[in-house]
Design a protein around this motif. Structure first.
Motif, PDB file in Angstrom:
ATOM      1  N   ALA A 189      -3.790   0.164 -14.340  1.00  0.00           N
ATOM      2  CA  ALA A 189      -5.028  -0.170 -13.645  1.00  0.00           C
ATOM      3  C   ALA A 189      -4.825  -1.342 -12.693  1.00  0.00           C
ATOM      4  CB  ALA A 189      -6.131  -0.477 -14.655  1.00  0.00           C
ATOM      5  N   ARG A 190      -4.099  -2.352 -13.156  1.00  0.00           N
ATOM      6  CA  ARG A 190      -3.859  -3.539 -12.321  1.00  0.00           C
ATOM      7  C   ARG A 190      -3.012  -3.177 -11.099  1.00  0.00           C
ATOM      8  NH1 ARG A 190      -3.531  -9.243 -12.291  1.00  0.00           N
ATOM      9  NH2 ARG A 190      -2.728  -9.720 -10.208  1.00  0.00           N
ATOM     10  N   GLU A 226      -9.649   5.682 -14.238  1.00  0.00           N
ATOM     11  CA  GLU A 226      -9.856   4.236 -14.132  1.00  0.00           C
ATOM     12  C   GLU A 226      -9.206   3.698 -12.859  1.00  0.00           C
ATOM     13  OE1 GLU A 226      -9.127   0.170 -16.792  1.00  0.00           O
ATOM     14  OE2 GLU A 226      -8.589   2.145 -17.596  1.00  0.00           O
ATOM     15  N   VAL A 227      -8.007   4.168 -12.553  1.00  0.00           N
ATOM     16  CA  VAL A 227      -7.350   3.754 -11.304  1.00  0.00           C
ATOM     17  C   VAL A 227      -8.141   4.245 -10.103  1.00  0.00           C
ATOM     18  CG1 VAL A 227      -5.271   3.975  -9.901  1.00  0.00           C
ATOM     19  CG2 VAL A 227      -5.062   3.691 -12.377  1.00  0.00           C
ATOM     20  N   ASP A 274     -11.356   2.442  -8.957  1.00  0.00           N
ATOM     21  CA  ASP A 274     -11.167   1.212  -8.182  1.00  0.00           C
ATOM     22  C   ASP A 274     -10.548   1.485  -6.815  1.00  0.00           C
ATOM     23  OD1 ASP A 274     -12.263  -0.595  -9.983  1.00  0.00           O
ATOM     24  OD2 ASP A 274     -10.396  -0.795 -11.103  1.00  0.00           O
ATOM     25  N   GLY A 295      -7.884   3.490  -6.152  1.00  0.00           N
ATOM     26  CA  GLY A 295      -6.455   3.742  -6.158  1.00  0.00           C
ATOM     27  C   GLY A 295      -6.114   5.216  -6.268  1.00  0.00           C
ATOM     28  N   ASN A 330       0.806  -1.221   0.000  1.00  0.00           N
ATOM     29  CA  ASN A 330       0.000   0.000   0.000  1.00  0.00           C
ATOM     30  C   ASN A 330       0.840   1.272   0.000  1.00  0.00           C
ATOM     31  OD1 ASN A 330      -2.446  -1.328  -0.100  1.00  0.00           O
ATOM     32  ND2 ASN A 330      -2.689  -1.399   2.120  1.00  0.00           N
ATOM     33  N   ARG A 351      -5.110  -1.423  -8.579  1.00  0.00           N
ATOM     34  CA  ARG A 351      -5.951  -2.347  -7.816  1.00  0.00           C
ATOM     35  C   ARG A 351      -5.130  -3.110  -6.782  1.00  0.00           C
ATOM     36  NH1 ARG A 351      -8.157  -3.184 -13.017  1.00  0.00           N
ATOM     37  NH2 ARG A 351      -7.058  -5.175 -13.270  1.00  0.00           N
ATOM     38  N   ASP A 352      -3.850  -3.311  -7.066  1.00  0.00           N
ATOM     39  CA  ASP A 352      -2.980  -4.014  -6.126  1.00  0.00           C
ATOM     40  C   ASP A 352      -2.485  -3.119  -4.998  1.00  0.00           C
ATOM     41  OD1 ASP A 352      -3.260  -6.350  -7.538  1.00  0.00           O
ATOM     42  OD2 ASP A 352      -1.284  -6.268  -8.494  1.00  0.00           O
ATOM     43  N   SER A 388      -4.877  -7.506 -20.379  1.00  0.00           N
ATOM     44  CA  SER A 388      -4.950  -8.031 -19.007  1.00  0.00           C
ATOM     45  C   SER A 388      -4.045  -9.240 -18.819  1.00  0.00           C
ATOM     46  CB  SER A 388      -6.397  -8.392 -18.656  1.00  0.00           C
ATOM     47  OG  SER A 388      -6.914  -9.341 -19.569  1.00  0.00           O
TER      48      SER A 388
END
Length: 245
Positions: free
Chosen positions: A23-24, A49-50, A53, A55, A4, A27-28, A216
């Motif tokens: 984006a991934r 987009e980030v 979710d 972020g 984080n 999300r992580d 993805s």
């Protein structure tokens, strides 16, 4: 350092594999700096987009081949989020022509963006990524597939692989991994633009999985190399659904 609190810079983050990787990583739990060349609106959509979710992200314009612009990109990441832990080098261009017909000015543009751009970003990364970080360069399975028309692009990506393998060894003692992902044909604007559907269908049928890769698919590998894959270092991961080399 917890996931984080980690920060990622993704060049070419406004489109294709770079956008999906941003984006991934968002999300992580990474704070994401989306580097883009010129399309601010598209970059801001990637930021949204980030954020959608949950972020954190910002967009920063930078020519990856300009060392001053790249240094400023890293400066902004450090100012906004406190440091840099992960670099994803996804910026690239792919003009196509047989070797005998390719304009040398176009060749120079390909080398400038794909090869010099990776070198310049990796140079800053080697100086400024925090210990325990990761550098992920984007190569291409075309270095092995040897498809006609791709000589300049494949040559630039062959150079990216050489940079990757050597930098991993130069960073001994820093606990920083350096790897490359080499996608096969992937359904991005970079691949799809200008190709007739018949050609796209024929290429999609080549791998045993009988489809194009999706952004993805590649982002999943990037996220693995950026985070948990601490014992993978100095490698090129060919992600092409089993296409023959």
């Amino acid at each position: 350092m917890s996931e984080n609190s980690r920060v990622a810079i993704v060049t070419g983050g406004s489109s294709g594999i770079g956008r999906e990787a941003a984006a991934r990583l968002g999300r992580d739990g990474y704070a994401v700096v989306i580097g883009y060349a010129g399309n601010k609106d598209r970059a801001e959509l990637a930021v949204k987009e980030v954020e959608a979710d949950g972020g954190r992200a910002i967009a920063v314009q930078a020519d990856v081949a300009d060392e001053n612009a790249v240094a400023a990109l890293f400066d902004r990441a450090e100012q906004e989020f406190g440091g840099v832990d992960v670099i994803v080098n996804a910026a690239g261009i792919m003009p196509l022509a047989p070797l005998a017909e390719l304009d040398l000015d176009v060749f120079d543009d390909i080398i400038r963006t794909n090869l010099r751009g990776t070198f310049v970003v990796d140079q800053q990364a080697s100086r400024r990524v925090r210990n325990g970080g990761a550098i992920v360069n984007i190569s291409s399975s075309l270095t092995r597939l040897a498809r006609p028309g791709y000589s300049a692009y494949a040559a630039s990506k062959g150079g990216v692989e050489a940079i990757t393998l050597i930098l991993a060894r130069e960073l001994r003692g820093r606990d920083i991994t350096v790897n490359a992902v080499a996608p096969g044909p992937t359904a991005t604007p970079l691949f799809l633009d200008g190709k007739p559907q018949e050609l796209i269908d024929r290429i999609a049928a080549e791998p045993p999985l009988e489809r194009l890769g999706q952004p993805s698919d590649i982002a999943e590998i990037i996220a693995f190399l950026a985070g948990p894959a601490r014992w993978i270092n100095g490698q090129v991961i060919y992600a092409n659904g089993g296409s023959a080399a």
